[in-house]
Design a protein around this motif. Sequence first.
Motif: not given
Length: 196
Positions: A80-82, A74-75
């Motif tokens: 959030g991870a980036a 999911d985008i």
Amino acid sequence: MEKTPPPAPDDGAAGGGARRFWSARRISAGLLALLLLVVAVAFLYDIAAVRADRPAMSWRRELTDQLARRPLEDIWVLLGAAVATALGLWLLLLALTPGLRSLLPMRRTHPDVRAGLDRDAAAMVLRDRAMEVAGVRSVRVRVTRRRADVRAVSHFRELDEVRADLGAVLDDTIGRMGLARPPVPAVRVRRPGRKG
């Protein structure tokens, strides 16, 4: 009574052994500690409320529901991870780099004493000495860790003569500054009204 001579300069410090000054980075460390404290207190309060047979806070219920429903591709999960990865890399960079790029380490004449010279102060000294050279009308100096860029405007005398005199004066001045890694002077001389 015989005087003892001062200790000889540390040869290792004069070359590659002179290390840059480390920044304390109090502001970034304080902001990070405050952010972690707020998040930890919010989670601890919510966990204590659940243990006391009260419902969990709505933001935590919403967060766990969203994380359970959304797939990894999911985008918003990827975004959030980036952001978390970028923040972590930035904190690692702050932790592993010295900072204080504006301080030039000086040669150590005593093992217990470290000194540094601000780059702006070094540029001011070089500019003042360059202005003493005959034929120099104005000078701009920018000092980095490796170079001293000097741009002079000469209104009389031959440009090669002014450049040679400037080079000699700058070499002497940089040598007297006592820097562990003296910057290499790069001198450019031009006539008024010409770019370059």
